[in-house]
Design an enzyme around this catalytic site. Structure first.
Site, PDB file in Angstrom:
ATOM      1  N   HIS A 228       0.843  -1.205   0.000  1.00  0.00           N
ATOM      2  CA  HIS A 228       0.000   0.000   0.000  1.00  0.00           C
ATOM      3  C   HIS A 228       0.874   1.250   0.000  1.00  0.00           C
ATOM      4  CE1 HIS A 228      -3.394   2.481   0.453  1.00  0.00           C
ATOM      5  NE2 HIS A 228      -3.822   2.151   1.647  1.00  0.00           N
ATOM      6  N   HIS A 267      -1.664  -0.633 -11.614  1.00  0.00           N
ATOM      7  CA  HIS A 267      -2.602  -0.267 -10.565  1.00  0.00           C
ATOM      8  C   HIS A 267      -3.855  -1.118 -10.707  1.00  0.00           C
ATOM      9  CE1 HIS A 267      -5.199   2.257  -8.032  1.00  0.00           C
ATOM     10  NE2 HIS A 267      -4.079   2.740  -7.525  1.00  0.00           N
ATOM     11  N   ASP A 323       3.243   6.487  -7.115  1.00  0.00           N
ATOM     12  CA  ASP A 323       4.507   6.256  -6.410  1.00  0.00           C
ATOM     13  C   ASP A 323       5.741   6.371  -7.301  1.00  0.00           C
ATOM     14  OD1 ASP A 323       3.370   5.697  -3.874  1.00  0.00           O
ATOM     15  OD2 ASP A 323       2.737   3.738  -4.622  1.00  0.00           O
TER      16      ASP A 323
HETATM   17  N1  CMC Z   1       5.657  -4.792 -13.524  1.00  0.00           N
HETATM   18  C1  CMC Z   1       5.584  -5.824 -14.379  1.00  0.00           C
HETATM   19  N2  CMC Z   1       4.466  -6.520 -14.609  1.00  0.00           N
HETATM   20  C2  CMC Z   1       3.372  -6.146 -13.938  1.00  0.00           C
HETATM   21  C3  CMC Z   1       3.375  -5.069 -13.034  1.00  0.00           C
HETATM   22  C4  CMC Z   1       4.581  -4.377 -12.847  1.00  0.00           C
HETATM   23  N3  CMC Z   1       4.642  -3.350 -12.000  1.00  0.00           N
HETATM   24  N4  CMC Z   1       2.134  -4.921 -12.511  1.00  0.00           N
HETATM   25  C5  CMC Z   1       1.378  -5.872 -13.056  1.00  0.00           C
HETATM   26  N5  CMC Z   1       2.119  -6.617 -13.934  1.00  0.00           N
HETATM   27  C6  CMC Z   1       1.629  -7.707 -14.780  1.00  0.00           C
HETATM   28  C7  CMC Z   1       1.383  -8.962 -13.997  1.00  0.00           C
HETATM   29  O1  CMC Z   1       2.544  -9.763 -13.956  1.00  0.00           O
HETATM   30  C8  CMC Z   1       0.261  -9.591 -14.746  1.00  0.00           C
HETATM   31  O2  CMC Z   1       0.781 -10.176 -15.911  1.00  0.00           O
HETATM   32  P1  CMC Z   1       0.199 -11.598 -16.471  1.00  0.00           P
HETATM   33  O3  CMC Z   1      -1.215 -11.265 -16.871  1.00  0.00           O
HETATM   34  O4  CMC Z   1       1.090 -11.937 -17.583  1.00  0.00           O
HETATM   35  O5  CMC Z   1       0.270 -12.533 -15.302  1.00  0.00           O
HETATM   36  C9  CMC Z   1      -0.598  -8.411 -15.176  1.00  0.00           C
HETATM   37  O6  CMC Z   1       0.347  -7.318 -15.278  1.00  0.00           O
HETATM   38  C10 CMC Z   1      -1.710  -8.051 -14.214  1.00  0.00           C
HETATM   39  O7  CMC Z   1      -1.144  -7.885 -12.906  1.00  0.00           O
HETATM   40  P2  CMC Z   1      -1.887  -8.158 -11.528  1.00  0.00           P
HETATM   41  O8  CMC Z   1      -0.860  -8.488 -10.499  1.00  0.00           O
HETATM   42  O9  CMC Z   1      -3.004  -9.107 -11.726  1.00  0.00           O
HETATM   43  O10 CMC Z   1      -2.518  -6.747 -11.237  1.00  0.00           O
HETATM   44  P3  CMC Z   1      -3.105  -6.237  -9.834  1.00  0.00           P
HETATM   45  O11 CMC Z   1      -4.219  -5.336 -10.164  1.00  0.00           O
HETATM   46  O12 CMC Z   1      -3.397  -7.368  -8.917  1.00  0.00           O
HETATM   47  O13 CMC Z   1      -1.877  -5.450  -9.213  1.00  0.00           O
HETATM   48  C11 CMC Z   1      -0.413  -3.785  -8.419  1.00  0.00           C
HETATM   49  C12 CMC Z   1      -1.784  -4.101  -9.055  1.00  0.00           C
HETATM   50  C13 CMC Z   1      -0.332  -2.273  -8.141  1.00  0.00           C
HETATM   51  C14 CMC Z   1      -0.268  -4.528  -7.078  1.00  0.00           C
HETATM   52  C15 CMC Z   1       0.694  -4.219  -9.416  1.00  0.00           C
HETATM   53  O14 CMC Z   1       0.560  -3.524 -10.635  1.00  0.00           O
HETATM   54  C16 CMC Z   1       2.094  -4.043  -8.847  1.00  0.00           C
HETATM   55  O15 CMC Z   1       2.589  -4.918  -8.146  1.00  0.00           O
HETATM   56  N6  CMC Z   1       2.783  -2.882  -9.143  1.00  0.00           N
HETATM   57  C17 CMC Z   1       4.069  -2.609  -8.575  1.00  0.00           C
HETATM   58  C18 CMC Z   1       3.931  -2.077  -7.149  1.00  0.00           C
HETATM   59  C19 CMC Z   1       3.373  -0.667  -7.112  1.00  0.00           C
HETATM   60  O16 CMC Z   1       3.811   0.208  -7.836  1.00  0.00           O
HETATM   61  N7  CMC Z   1       2.395  -0.423  -6.199  1.00  0.00           N
HETATM   62  C20 CMC Z   1       1.786   0.915  -5.996  1.00  0.00           C
HETATM   63  C21 CMC Z   1       0.307   0.896  -6.188  1.00  0.00           C
HETATM   64  S1  CMC Z   1      -0.439   2.512  -6.253  1.00  0.00           S
HETATM   65  C22 CMC Z   1      -0.386   3.308  -4.699  1.00  0.00           C
HETATM   66  C23 CMC Z   1      -0.769   2.582  -3.439  1.00  0.00           C
HETATM   67  O17 CMC Z   1      -1.754   1.854  -3.346  1.00  0.00           O
HETATM   68  O18 CMC Z   1      -0.069   2.770  -2.454  1.00  0.00           O
END
Ligand code: CMC
Length: 388
Positions: A228, A267, A323
């Site tokens: 988060h 996101h 972020d």
């Molecule tokens: N880098 C590379 N690949 C990614 C990333 C990333 N940052 N984010 C998602 N993917 C890929 C993921 O591997 C998946 O690919 P596939 O369909 O081939 O398996 C696809 O995109 C969908 O990802 P997901 O994990 O199902 O998406 P989610 O909605 O569950 O996750 C997230 C959202 C924010 C947790 C994720 O994008 C992530 O881990 N980002 C990096 C951490 C980050 O920057 N977090 C800050 C969030 S915003 C502010 C806050 O809440 O504090």
């Protein structure tokens, strides 16, 4: 599962109705009370935004002055809270200190329990918005082994926070105007984000009708988690690891192979450029012009450029989030990384409180109490310890 719906992590369940924040993740839109975030970041001060979140309308000049005065009147915290802070180890994480002292404040204001009294509720909300920068700065000074700096009520909300953090001599501290403005805008950009994990914690804990300090401590605790409020710190670690612009393509390839994520990208809700990231990117340039460039920005810009053209990221709709650039600004301001989530908490406090009050006044809300799908044993008979 019978008539019950099963929705782990509530990805498809609305737990409340709200009139505060609107997000359209596909279009990259964020609005507080109907006002686009870009316009508020450009034209409104943070305290105007706080007023807007709490009251539903932007203040007239006189109402804003009265509100700002009320906040200023409540920035001091009881000396015993400072002593409580002193009890932490020298290397205590500032988020741990913040959570503990926010929660401790409930013992100083036992009348805060009377949450059905509107005037009392407002007084506690003002207190929390006023005191959270003081607690944050005390935590920072404790870590550095420095004496605390008491609030200076001649300064702006952001200016006073910078003063409590960085003042070193007896002479009056003058915050750099570009840094003061940037911090004010960063607080605005973080002020609310509808039903994220910490807002959900605030509402869930608050629904038991506990006092708002205890509920706010729970929201801060939710924000502490790396999924988060901790991602901006991870971005800085990642940029250090990459080391130079020329290494960016190699790093992108490793992400595509699944060897790690591109931090600050992607996101759950935004499938387009996070509107907050756009504002922060511009803000970073202004800060760097005023106080010197953070050299990591070149690596970040190159990462963004390559990722936005790469099929892997395009197909998955992965864009920079809030972020991606915020840590670069905090680092240039001289803030240590463990303070980044603390700054997030200061900005988010009015959003948590506005949602808390909205929940209390919502006649459809009750104590939050989800159901479960039980997958354990059916009935079986007890066996005495010597027979097991
Ligand atoms: N880098 C590379 N690949 C990614 C990333 C990333 N940052 N984010 C998602 N993917 C890929 C993921 O591997 C998946 O690919 P596939 O369909 O081939 O398996 C696809 O995109 C969908 O990802 P997901 O994990 O199902 O998406 P989610 O909605 O569950 O996750 C997230 C959202 C924010 C947790 C994720 O994008 C992530 O881990 N980002 C990096 C951490 C980050 O920057 N977090 C800050 C969030 S915003 C502010 C806050 O809440 O504090």
């Amino acid at each position: 599962f019978g008539m019950m719906s099963y929705d782990p992590a509530f990805t498809n369940t609305a737990s409340c109705s709200s009139k505060i924040t609107f997000i359209d993740g596909d279009a990259g839109i964020l609005r507080y009370r109907g006002y686009p975030i870009e316009q508020l970041a450009e034209g409104a001060s943070f305290l105007e935004v706080v007023y807007l979140l709490m009251n539903g309308e932007l203040p007239q000049k006189k109402a804003l002055d009265t509100f700002a005065h009320e906040i200023v009147m409540h920035t001091m915290v009881h000396e015993n809270i400072r002593e409580l802070m002193d009890g932490f180890r020298y290397d205590a994480h500032p988020m741990g200190m913040l959570i503990s002292t926010v929660s401790a404040l409930s013992t100083f204001y036992p009348e805060a329990k009377k949450i059905e009294d509107a005037e009392n509720r407002r007084l506690q909300m003002v207190r929390m918005i006023a005191k959270i920068p003081t607690l944050a700065a005390y935590a920072y000074r404790h870590r550095r082994g420095l004496p605390v700096v008491y609030p200076d009520n001649d300064l702006s909300y952001a200016g006073n926070f910078l003063n409590m953090m960085f003042k070193m001599t007896e002479t009056k501290y003058k915050p750099n105007p570009a840094v003061e403005n940037a911090l004010d805008v960063l607080f605005t950009l973080h002020a609310d984000h509808e039903q994220n994990c910490s807002a959900n914690a605030m509402r869930g804990v608050g629904s038991s009708k506990v006092d708002p300090y205890s509920a706010l401590a729970a929201a801060c605790a939710a924000l502490y988690g790396p999924l988060h409020g901790g991602a901006n710190e991870e971005v800085i670690h990642m940029l250090h690891k990459i080391g130079s612009k020329s290494k960016v393509p190699e790093f992108i390839e490793s992400v595509k192979k699944g060897e790690g994520r591109l931090m600050g990208f992607g996101h759950r809700v935004y499938k387009n450029y996070d509107p907050r990231a756009k504002v922060i990117k511009r803000l970073a340039d202004e800060v760097f012009d005023a106080i010197g460039k953070n050299p990591l920005i070149d690596i970040a810009v190159e990462l963004e450029r390559i990722a936005l053209e790469d099929e892997y990221f395009v197909k998955r709709k992965l864009y920079p989030n809030v972020d991606f650039y915020s840590g670069l600004i905090y680092q240039a301001m001289g803030l240590p990384m463990d303070m980044y989530p603390v700054l997030f908490a200061i900005g988010r406090t009015p959003g948590w409180l506005a949602q808390w009050e909205e929940m209390l006044l919502d006649s459809e809300q009750k104590i939050a109490r989800p159901r479960q799908v039980y997958l354990g044993y059916d009935q079986r008979d007890f066996v005495a310890i010597d027979k097991r």
